[in-house]
Scaffold this motif. Structure first.
Motif, PDB file in Angstrom:
ATOM      1  N   GLY A  32       0.933  -1.321  -0.216  1.00 56.95           N
ATOM      2  CA  GLY A  32       0.112  -0.067  -0.175  1.00 56.95           C
ATOM      3  C   GLY A  32       0.875   1.153  -0.110  1.00 56.95           C
ATOM      4  N   ASN A  33       0.546   2.158   0.954  1.00 52.41           N
ATOM      5  CA  ASN A  33       1.546   3.273   0.722  1.00 52.41           C
ATOM      6  C   ASN A  33       2.706   3.398   1.539  1.00 52.41           C
ATOM      7  OD1 ASN A  33       0.610   3.430   3.530  1.00 52.41           O
ATOM      8  ND2 ASN A  33      -0.571   5.323   3.542  1.00 52.41           N
ATOM      9  N   ARG A  34       3.236   2.031   1.916  1.00 56.55           N
ATOM     10  CA  ARG A  34       4.439   1.893   2.386  1.00 56.55           C
ATOM     11  C   ARG A  34       5.516   1.344   0.942  1.00 56.55           C
ATOM     12  NH1 ARG A  34       4.957  -2.575   5.789  1.00 56.55           N
ATOM     13  NH2 ARG A  34       2.791  -3.397   5.347  1.00 56.55           N
ATOM     14  N   TYR A  35       4.748   1.381   0.021  1.00 56.99           N
ATOM     15  CA  TYR A  35       5.574   1.326  -1.265  1.00 56.99           C
ATOM     16  C   TYR A  35       5.681   2.693  -1.900  1.00 56.99           C
ATOM     17  CZ  TYR A  35       6.526  -0.129  -6.226  1.00 56.99           C
ATOM     18  OH  TYR A  35       7.046  -0.080  -7.471  1.00 56.99           O
ATOM     19  N   PRO A  56      20.071   5.772  -6.648  1.00 58.86           N
ATOM     20  CA  PRO A  56      18.845   5.506  -6.030  1.00 58.86           C
ATOM     21  C   PRO A  56      18.340   4.289  -6.485  1.00 58.86           C
ATOM     22  CG  PRO A  56      18.426   7.239  -7.713  1.00 58.86           C
ATOM     23  CD  PRO A  56      19.902   6.894  -7.617  1.00 58.86           C
ATOM     24  N   PRO A  57      17.679   3.609  -5.638  1.00 58.13           N
ATOM     25  CA  PRO A  57      16.729   2.346  -6.084  1.00 58.13           C
ATOM     26  C   PRO A  57      15.577   2.905  -6.848  1.00 58.13           C
ATOM     27  CG  PRO A  57      16.148   2.831  -3.792  1.00 58.13           C
ATOM     28  CD  PRO A  57      17.329   3.987  -4.127  1.00 58.13           C
ATOM     29  N   ASP A  58      14.816   1.874  -7.641  1.00 60.93           N
ATOM     30  CA  ASP A  58      13.534   1.997  -8.350  1.00 60.93           C
ATOM     31  C   ASP A  58      12.475   2.255  -7.358  1.00 60.93           C
ATOM     32  OD1 ASP A  58      14.542   1.899 -11.147  1.00 60.93           O
ATOM     33  OD2 ASP A  58      15.492  -0.044 -10.501  1.00 60.93           O
ATOM     34  N   ALA A  59      12.400   1.682  -6.309  1.00 64.72           N
ATOM     35  CA  ALA A  59      11.283   1.821  -5.253  1.00 64.72           C
ATOM     36  C   ALA A  59      11.679   1.449  -4.070  1.00 64.72           C
ATOM     37  CB  ALA A  59      10.201   0.985  -5.855  1.00 64.72           C
ATOM     38  N   VAL A  60      11.004   2.010  -2.994  1.00 66.98           N
ATOM     39  CA  VAL A  60      11.419   1.862  -1.446  1.00 66.98           C
ATOM     40  C   VAL A  60      10.398   1.115  -0.965  1.00 66.98           C
ATOM     41  CG1 VAL A  60      11.913   3.012   0.552  1.00 66.98           C
ATOM     42  CG2 VAL A  60      12.797   3.778  -1.544  1.00 66.98           C
ATOM     43  N   VAL A  61      10.352  -0.009  -0.099  1.00 60.85           N
ATOM     44  CA  VAL A  61       9.281  -0.587   0.585  1.00 60.85           C
ATOM     45  C   VAL A  61       9.521  -0.373   2.164  1.00 60.85           C
ATOM     46  CG1 VAL A  61       8.473  -2.111  -1.050  1.00 60.85           C
ATOM     47  CG2 VAL A  61      10.120  -3.005   0.566  1.00 60.85           C
ATOM     48  N   PHE A  62       8.496   0.101   2.856  1.00 56.79           N
ATOM     49  CA  PHE A  62       8.938   0.066   4.440  1.00 56.79           C
ATOM     50  C   PHE A  62       8.338  -1.175   4.957  1.00 56.79           C
ATOM     51  CE2 PHE A  62       8.978   4.328   2.663  1.00 56.79           C
ATOM     52  CZ  PHE A  62       9.829   4.941   3.648  1.00 56.79           C
ATOM     53  N   VAL A 103      14.866  -2.887  -5.602  1.00 58.59           N
ATOM     54  CA  VAL A 103      14.097  -2.254  -4.360  1.00 58.59           C
ATOM     55  C   VAL A 103      14.732  -2.310  -3.302  1.00 58.59           C
ATOM     56  CG1 VAL A 103      12.303  -2.975  -3.092  1.00 58.59           C
ATOM     57  CG2 VAL A 103      12.124  -3.694  -5.545  1.00 58.59           C
ATOM     58  N   CYS A 104      14.805  -0.961  -2.574  1.00 62.61           N
ATOM     59  CA  CYS A 104      15.276  -0.948  -1.275  1.00 62.61           C
ATOM     60  C   CYS A 104      14.285  -1.232  -0.426  1.00 62.61           C
ATOM     61  CB  CYS A 104      15.501   0.444  -1.044  1.00 62.61           C
ATOM     62  SG  CYS A 104      16.097   1.141   0.441  1.00 62.61           S
ATOM     63  N   ILE A 105      14.880  -1.986   0.842  1.00 62.46           N
ATOM     64  CA  ILE A 105      13.876  -2.535   1.845  1.00 62.46           C
ATOM     65  C   ILE A 105      14.111  -1.600   2.932  1.00 62.46           C
ATOM     66  CG2 ILE A 105      13.095  -4.171   3.522  1.00 62.46           C
ATOM     67  CD1 ILE A 105      13.575  -6.314   1.398  1.00 62.46           C
TER      68      ILE A 105
END
Lengths: 473, 473
Positions: A32-35, A56-62, A103-105
């Protein structure tokens, strides 16, 4: 700010747009909004601390749970998309960069303190907990976690880079204070590497294999850490010396005497000047040692007086300092701010912190040579050191727009690391290899790097876990 | 003496007679009379210390150089013949057995002390040097090597099994005192895993990966070890307690107080009786703690008096003991001989030493349950422990001719190890997994064992290095 050319060049990303679309769709649905994919946030999750390029990564997930990490690893593996773990982003060696995208975790929200076992002097924490958060939490139970890299780093990141700091001479590095880890492996399995026993001979030491592997073998999702009783008394001593050699000799005597110093820090005159200006201290602009002793009232008094005598023998002058907790906090904050203080010696410059560590008998000559060579090349380069371990940092202040300076800086780094390795030491005492030091890893450990590559290949056959760090094929 | 059935069954050896003939011819030509095949010598190079079956190698070579080891590894690899490294043969878990036959590399003659670096508190030694030989050598320079498993083991063997002993509570285990290793890998390459720097973040921690790998990943051919200054003063305290629980509580208080004891050993009343008879001591037949403090005169006096107060609080009675080096040697020799003393409680029996290690808060209940369960099953079973670490050994005295007793012993081992694991501890604090504990390794660490197997498979694809130990596929 523009960045200089990176020290290494990387292959282009290997995954297709279709693969990325699948990853993006699945992660977005799960998180959801953690992506997040906004550019500013992605840039913040790349390298930001030194002259290395921001990638930078292409996306960050929290991630907030181990299951989140497993889900991400599985989706990324199926699509051959790289994964870069992130704690606080305070690495100095490009560990959080995403040179191949992916993806950055971000684990900063997976930050529960799950157990404090007072009787056993241990605790169980999630990787996003920072060292200061843990110590705040411990304040009421009479225990503390001693390791203190300058930054308020996450404990997961500290384990991943085998961090240490000023207290290592007494309390060790992350390899010494981690009892066990939970980690998510590249195949999506979740392993537990040890127990709460204080010692063990049970099989291969996967705890120590993961510590210092910089996210290239597993993603740490939980840590069981040793804690220590808050000492009954703490005594600090500051000592100034006519020369760096005299200061180094005092350190050697201290170690050799077996004095159980909690920390012994060296600041060269340039650093002292910078710290005085930045932190409103008033040390003499001469080589300075800051030592601290932990124990009973009787013990720290005896240790401080022996240390003062050793300082005197070496030609220095010792003064008691920082006996109240407030004074101590101010003193050590000043020491930790030496990096920021040093940067002020040349406003606008980028800092490059070296990290060599040599046998203590080679410390004096190594620091003197490091200073002389920096001067010869025309650098402003303050030096600080965790000298009880033989570890010292030269802060090279470089104009990243000047290719001539950048070239000279690379020449200096190569010279310094070679000197430390020739002295029986290492190119990195506590910052790690990351992107910038892979050539020196080979120089230092030779064919052992091939064994590391064999392990990496076996555990992460698609090279998806933090690619481009430690070993690049 | 006849041996009971082994705990594990192994596949038949895999190499052909032709392969063996090639190995025998080449090793014989290379080693001359350092190549031996006599049965008595081969049996001495198999397991001899506990109830595990003696499984001798087909030949023994006495290596005196790293080149000898490389030569042997290459010849054996080409012929798919297993290799078992050997130091002093004092392992308790079948590490030196050759269940698939093959070549034993005896390293006891590769025993040079190559460097003592007094200023750096380190040394470089070959693997055949024993801990006592090293300490004899160090006597004149004011340094010592603190780790002391009961036996006068080789330092290579101690590293391979991640050994420790009575001083671990202060000085750590082999994982803490080894700075770097040289090792011959299954592909015949010679690697160096670290430097003489006191700390390092340079790549994967191959030093710690090899320590405790029990000869299954590499053969250690050189060690760089930390040394310590001989303490100015040593003070010993003996304390007797009305109950094991009271003794355990005194240990917990000591650890929790942060008292830097060098060692804290527990002997149960049965062990005390055995030691009194064997070593001519006269301790009261009650739970006994032996503690030792290292430091300055002032420090050890303070520590001993704090310890005495903690003992008093726990309901025990403390007496100063062993202040002269001669008295100390006698006292600790008596402690180290507890194994042999214990065997005398039932002449003719074989001893099986358990090795569980639990969080200190679980120590009292664990020791009490271990004692009660042994009694319930009818065993004579003295207990000693390195209790500062939570590590304790139950010495089961078993008639190996009685299948009923052997079965009961296996039942007890399974129960004890399960209890320790359930308490957050380990099935082995310092003896290793070897042949006998593989099932408990899986129980303790679950899927982490698969990661170990992945590493083993990648580094030793033909499973030639000490097969049948740690992990059997």
């Amino acid at each position: 700010m523009a960045n200089p050319a990176p020290l290494l060049s990387f292959p282009p990303r290997r995954f297709s747009q279709a693969a990325w679309d699948d990853v993006a769709q699945k992660l977005s649905a799960h998180f959801g909004n953690r992506y997040q994919t906004g550019e500013a946030l992605r840039r913040q999750h790349g390298h930001t601390t030194t002259w290395l390029e921001n990638q930078p990564p292409d996306a960050v997930v929290f991630a907030t749970s181990t299951e989140d990490v497993v889900f991400t690893v599985n989706v990324c593996r199926e699509n051959r998309v790289p994964i870069v773990p992130f704690g606080t982003g305070t690495s100095l060696e490009g560990h959080v960069n995403a040179p191949e995208g992916g993806v950055c975790i971000d684990l900063s929200r997976k930050a529960a303190i799950k157990a404090i076992n007072v009787d056993d002097l241990d605790c169980v924490v999630e990787p996003g907990v920072t060292r200061k958060q843990l110590n705040d939490h411990l304040r009421d139970v009479g225990l503390f976690f001693p390791l203190d890299p300058g930054a308020d780093a996450s404990l997961g990141g500290m384990a991943a880079t085998r961090a240490s700091g000023t207290n290592a001479v007494r309390y060790g590095t992350m390899k010494d204070v981690v009892l066990a880890l939970e980690a998510v492996m590249p195949d999506g399995s979740v392993i537990r590497t040890g127990t709460r026993a204080r010692k063990s001979s049970a099989g291969y030491d996967l705890t120590r294999l993961l510590i210092g592997s910089e996210g290239t073998l597993g993603i740490i999702t939980e840590l069981t850490l040793k804690l220590f009783g808050v000492p009954e008394a703490v005594r600090g001593v500051a000592a100034t010396f006519p020369t760096l050699e005299a200061a180094s000799n005092a350190v050697i005597s201290t170690i050799h005497y077996g004095l159980p110093a909690a920390r012994i820090e060296l600041l060269d005159p340039l650093t002292v000047r910078a710290v005085n200006a930045y932190s409103d201290t008033s040390f003499a602009e001469a080589p300075l040692l800051l030592a601290e002793f932990h124990g009973s009232e009787t013990a720290v008094e005896e240790q401080a007086s022996i240390f003062a005598a050793l300082v005197d023998d070496a030609g220095g002058e010792a003064t008691d300092t920082a006996t109240t907790p407030e004074e101590r906090t101010k003193l050590w904050q000043a020491r930790h701010d030496a990096y920021w203080a040093g940067l002020q010696l040349r406003p606008g410059a980028r800092g490059i912190s070296t990290d060599t560590c040599v046998p203590i008998s080679r410390l004096a000559e190594s620091v003197l040579q490091a200073q002389a060579e920096a001067e010869r090349l025309g650098f402003i380069a303050p030096i600080v050191g965790h000298v009880g371990d033989g570890n010292f940092h030269v802060l090279l202040l470089v104009d990243p727009e000047s290719s001539e300076e950048v070239d000279k800086a690379e020449t200096y780094l190569s010279w310094l690391n070679s000197m430390a390795i020739a002295a029986g030491g290492t190119c990195t005492g506590e910052h790690g290899i990351g992107q910038g030091k892979q050539r020196y890893l080979r120089q230092e450990l030779g064919d052992a790097v091939d064994v590391m590559a064999t392990i990496k290949q076996a555990i992460d056959p698609y090279n998806l876990f933090n690619p481009g760090k430690v070993i690049s094929s």
